[in-house]
Design a protein around this motif. Structure first.
Motif, PDB file in Angstrom:
ATOM      1  N   MET A   1      88.758  -2.384  -6.324  1.00  0.00           N
ATOM      2  CA  MET A   1      88.557  -1.231  -5.453  1.00  0.00           C
ATOM      3  C   MET A   1      89.900  -0.659  -5.026  1.00  0.00           C
ATOM      4  O   MET A   1      90.865  -1.369  -4.811  1.00  0.00           O
ATOM      5  N   ALA A   2      89.953   0.647  -4.927  1.00  0.00           N
ATOM      6  CA  ALA A   2      91.170   1.284  -4.467  1.00  0.00           C
ATOM      7  C   ALA A   2      91.380   0.990  -2.991  1.00  0.00           C
ATOM      8  O   ALA A   2      90.441   0.779  -2.238  1.00  0.00           O
ATOM      9  N   SER A   3      92.638   0.990  -2.570  1.00  0.00           N
ATOM     10  CA  SER A   3      92.920   0.796  -1.150  1.00  0.00           C
ATOM     11  C   SER A   3      92.425   2.014  -0.387  1.00  0.00           C
ATOM     12  O   SER A   3      92.425   3.135  -0.890  1.00  0.00           O
ATOM     13  N   ARG A   4      92.006   1.771   0.870  1.00  0.00           N
ATOM     14  CA  ARG A   4      91.500   2.886   1.675  1.00  0.00           C
ATOM     15  C   ARG A   4      92.602   3.905   1.957  1.00  0.00           C
ATOM     16  O   ARG A   4      92.329   5.103   2.068  1.00  0.00           O
ATOM     17  N   SER A   5      93.847   3.436   2.051  1.00  0.00           N
ATOM     18  CA  SER A   5      94.937   4.384   2.288  1.00  0.00           C
ATOM     19  C   SER A   5      95.100   5.334   1.105  1.00  0.00           C
ATOM     20  O   SER A   5      95.377   6.521   1.279  1.00  0.00           O
ATOM     21  N   LEU A   6      94.904   4.818  -0.117  1.00  0.00           N
ATOM     22  CA  LEU A   6      95.002   5.668  -1.297  1.00  0.00           C
ATOM     23  C   LEU A   6      93.883   6.697  -1.310  1.00  0.00           C
ATOM     24  O   LEU A   6      94.105   7.884  -1.594  1.00  0.00           O
ATOM     25  N   ILE A   7      92.664   6.275  -0.998  1.00  0.00           N
ATOM     26  CA  ILE A   7      91.532   7.204  -0.948  1.00  0.00           C
ATOM     27  C   ILE A   7      91.775   8.277   0.103  1.00  0.00           C
ATOM     28  O   ILE A   7      91.554   9.465  -0.128  1.00  0.00           O
ATOM     29  N   GLU A   8      92.271   7.846   1.258  1.00  0.00           N
ATOM     30  CA  GLU A   8      92.527   8.800   2.342  1.00  0.00           C
ATOM     31  C   GLU A   8      93.606   9.800   1.947  1.00  0.00           C
ATOM     32  O   GLU A   8      93.472  11.014   2.182  1.00  0.00           O
ATOM     33  N   ARG A   9      94.668   9.303   1.311  1.00  0.00           N
ATOM     34  CA  ARG A   9      95.738  10.229   0.899  1.00  0.00           C
ATOM     35  C   ARG A   9      95.246  11.199  -0.164  1.00  0.00           C
ATOM     36  O   ARG A   9      95.626  12.370  -0.173  1.00  0.00           O
ATOM     37  N   ALA A  10      94.379  10.727  -1.065  1.00  0.00           N
ATOM     38  CA  ALA A  10      93.835  11.617  -2.091  1.00  0.00           C
ATOM     39  C   ALA A  10      92.963  12.702  -1.454  1.00  0.00           C
ATOM     40  O   ALA A  10      92.981  13.863  -1.889  1.00  0.00           O
ATOM     41  N   GLN A  11      92.200  12.354  -0.397  1.00  0.00           N
ATOM     42  CA  GLN A  11      91.368  13.347   0.269  1.00  0.00           C
ATOM     43  C   GLN A  11      92.208  14.361   1.046  1.00  0.00           C
ATOM     44  O   GLN A  11      91.920  15.567   1.038  1.00  0.00           O
ATOM     45  N   ILE A  12      93.264  13.886   1.704  1.00  0.00           N
ATOM     46  CA  ILE A  12      94.155  14.811   2.425  1.00  0.00           C
ATOM     47  C   ILE A  12      94.827  15.754   1.440  1.00  0.00           C
ATOM     48  O   ILE A  12      94.943  16.976   1.677  1.00  0.00           O
ATOM     49  N   TRP A  13      95.273  15.213   0.315  1.00  0.00           N
ATOM     50  CA  TRP A  13      95.886  16.027  -0.751  1.00  0.00           C
ATOM     51  C   TRP A  13      94.901  17.083  -1.241  1.00  0.00           C
ATOM     52  O   TRP A  13      95.251  18.261  -1.409  1.00  0.00           O
ATOM     53  N   LEU A  14      93.630  16.700  -1.444  1.00  0.00           N
ATOM     54  CA  LEU A  14      92.614  17.643  -1.897  1.00  0.00           C
ATOM     55  C   LEU A  14      92.396  18.747  -0.871  1.00  0.00           C
ATOM     56  O   LEU A  14      92.316  19.939  -1.226  1.00  0.00           O
ATOM     57  N   ILE A  34      99.361  23.401  -7.641  1.00  0.00           N
ATOM     58  CA  ILE A  34      98.809  22.144  -7.128  1.00  0.00           C
ATOM     59  C   ILE A  34      99.948  21.159  -6.896  1.00  0.00           C
ATOM     60  O   ILE A  34     100.737  20.883  -7.801  1.00  0.00           O
ATOM     61  N   ALA A  35     100.042  20.679  -5.686  1.00  0.00           N
ATOM     62  CA  ALA A  35     101.105  19.723  -5.354  1.00  0.00           C
ATOM     63  C   ALA A  35     100.918  18.452  -6.174  1.00  0.00           C
ATOM     64  O   ALA A  35      99.791  18.024  -6.422  1.00  0.00           O
ATOM     65  N   PRO A  36     102.006  17.827  -6.619  1.00  0.00           N
ATOM     66  CA  PRO A  36     101.876  16.617  -7.445  1.00  0.00           C
ATOM     67  C   PRO A  36     101.327  15.449  -6.639  1.00  0.00           C
ATOM     68  O   PRO A  36     101.512  15.344  -5.436  1.00  0.00           O
ATOM     69  N   PHE A  37     100.618  14.584  -7.339  1.00  0.00           N
ATOM     70  CA  PHE A  37     100.118  13.336  -6.774  1.00  0.00           C
ATOM     71  C   PHE A  37     100.397  12.263  -7.815  1.00  0.00           C
ATOM     72  O   PHE A  37     100.376  12.537  -9.013  1.00  0.00           O
ATOM     73  N   ASP A  38     100.631  11.032  -7.388  1.00  0.00           N
ATOM     74  CA  ASP A  38     100.945   9.951  -8.326  1.00  0.00           C
ATOM     75  C   ASP A  38      99.702   9.600  -9.125  1.00  0.00           C
ATOM     76  O   ASP A  38      98.888   8.784  -8.715  1.00  0.00           O
ATOM     77  N   CYS A  39      99.535  10.257 -10.302  1.00  0.00           N
ATOM     78  CA  CYS A  39      98.330  10.057 -11.102  1.00  0.00           C
ATOM     79  C   CYS A  39      98.241   8.643 -11.654  1.00  0.00           C
ATOM     80  O   CYS A  39      97.154   8.127 -11.902  1.00  0.00           O
ATOM     81  N   ALA A  40      99.376   8.000 -11.888  1.00  0.00           N
ATOM     82  CA  ALA A  40      99.345   6.614 -12.376  1.00  0.00           C
ATOM     83  C   ALA A  40      98.714   5.712 -11.326  1.00  0.00           C
ATOM     84  O   ALA A  40      97.881   4.857 -11.620  1.00  0.00           O
TER      85      ALA A  40
END
Length: 439
Positions: A1-14, A34-40
């Motif tokens: 499972m992804a970390s909750r911080s990663l999910i939260e940052r992805a939602q803020i980015w969106l 579109i601002a870059p996000f660490d896709c890896a």
């Protein structure tokens, strides 16, 4: 499972991307890139991602489809910020349905946020949401089908419910049998050396093991993907209790693949189209996960097709023909189980890679089954001759296990006295009666 911080940052980015799109639309300003996000790093959003997200647009689509699951109402708050008086905004798309009171993003929503009026970018979004993209092929993200005549992109963005469960709870519950999921997960604590099969039967089972181990190399490294059909289809036929189900579970256990049993006697619907719809959905899901599908009581669907006497027969035969074709194109292992080889439609038999007989065990095989089934703690009287028992009583492996089960409970209930021949014969006769055989 992804970390909750990663999910939260992805939602803020969106949400920054959505806000920029709305500013550009209502303020007549240029769209920001579109601002870059660490896709890896984003590839760890779910273990279902068997490859990394390779573009910001793919990640943004995935985050958008998840938004109402992890941040309900976020899109509605942004729209209210730019449309405080409310009003129609068809360019944004979105749908409202069921118990959820907010906006559910659609393909049109994705196109507005990520492409605006740029036709080329809108086509890129449409491609990512098409059935050809790896999102759909791996059953990660897809567009909900719409009614005929409606714009395809007006369908809702759907994320595999298992991915949503994994991301929001940290675990995935095993699928449960239901009308929409007509299969049950089966597994075993037994091993290959617990199974007693005729040598010719076991040799054919080893061929299936070889296919499981080497098929990917054959298709990809050896370049045969375009020349041979994907998948492997086998028919297991023989009397009940001869090891068909156990063999299927052992194939899954030792190849680390889940095995799901579809009991067609419970699944085939009297309503035209329902069986087709439910099994097609199951096949789509199974294909993305590499499951082994075990069709028990296969005669119920793959038996001889009926003579066409009315419209119902015509549509029933069309339904079977569709499923035969769908299973033929399934890229995993499909096993059909039947008590009689002749019960299966010849049209499907021709599409099988293997037809494997599971005969009733012979005396020497029955002797081995008796010896393997006996608990080492159970004391035995001197009057039992296992060679004679195996010779005289024609029983399947499952029946022998039932007899030993009954005897073991009886021994325990009587304080651990040794099992004698009279008690063993009584248990065998009990099994004969249960099977409807003359004692």
């Amino acid at each position: 499972m992804a970390s909750r911080s990663l999910i939260e940052r992805a939602q803020i980015w969106l949400l920054h991307i959505v806000d920029d799109a709305l500013h550009a639309h209502f303020g007549n300003s240029e769209r920001a890139a579109i601002a870059p996000f660490d896709c890896a790093e984003a590839s760890s959003l779910s273990t279902h991602f068997q490859r990394g997200v390779n573009s910001g647009m793919e990640l943004a689509l995935f985050a958008l489809a998840l938004s109402h699951h992890v941040r309900p109402g976020a899109l509605d708050h942004l729209l209210l910020k730019h449309l405080p008086e409310g009003g129609e905004f068809p360019e944004f798309g979105g749908a409202k349905t069921g118990n959820y009171r907010g906006i559910l993003p659609t393909g049109e929503t994705a196109q507005f946020i990520l492409a605006g009026d740029n036709l080329e970018k809108r086509m890129i979004v449409a491609h990512i949401l098409s059935g050809d993209h790896w999102f759909a092929r791996k059953r990660i993200l897809w567009l909900e089908p719409v009614r005929a005549g409606e714009p395809v992109m007006s369908g809702r963005l759907i994320v595999d419910p298992e991915i949503v469960e994994e991301i929001t709870t940290g675990k995935v519950s095993p699928p449960r049998f239901s009308p929409d999921f007509p299969a049950e997960h089966i597994e075993t604590g037994m091993e290959w050396n617990d199974l007693v099969l005729h040598p010719a039967t076991m040799a054919q089972i080893r061929e299936i093991e070889h296919w499981i181990a080497h098929n990917d190399t054959l298709l990809d490294s050896w370049g045969m993907r375009g020349r041979i059909k994907p998948g492997y289809r086998a028919l297991f036929h023989g009397p009940p209790g001869t090891g068909k189900t156990l063999t299927a579970t052992l194939l899954g256990k030792h190849s680390e693949r889940d095995v799901f049993r579809i009991d067609l006697s419970r699944t085939v619907s009297k309503y035209i189209g329902e069986t087709e719809k439910n099994l097609a959905s199951l096949l789509d899901k199974a294909e993305s996960k590499g499951w082994i599908l075990f069709f028990d009581e296969a005669d119920a669907l793959f038996g001889k097709r009926t003579e066409v006497r009315d419209a119902h027969d015509k549509y029933a035969n069309q339904q079977v023909a569709y499923l035969l074709q769908r299973i033929e194109n399934y890229d995993g292992l499909v096993i059909l189980a039947s008590n009689q080889r002749t019960n299966i439609d010849d049209a499907f038999v021709r599409r099988l890679q293997a037809i494997i007989t599971f005969p009733m065990p012979q005396p020497d095989e029955r002797l081995e089954l008796w010896r393997k089934a006996l608990p080492p703690q159970m004391a035995l009287a001197d009057d039992i001759d296992w060679h004679d028992v195996a010779e005289r009583h024609e029983l399947s492996g499952a029946a022998i296990l039932n007899v030993i089960h009954f005897c073991a409970i009886d021994v325990l209930a009587t304080g651990g006295r040794p099992l004698n021949l009279a008690s063993l014969h009584a248990a065998i006769q009990r099994e004969y009666v249960k099977e409807g055989r003359i004692v």
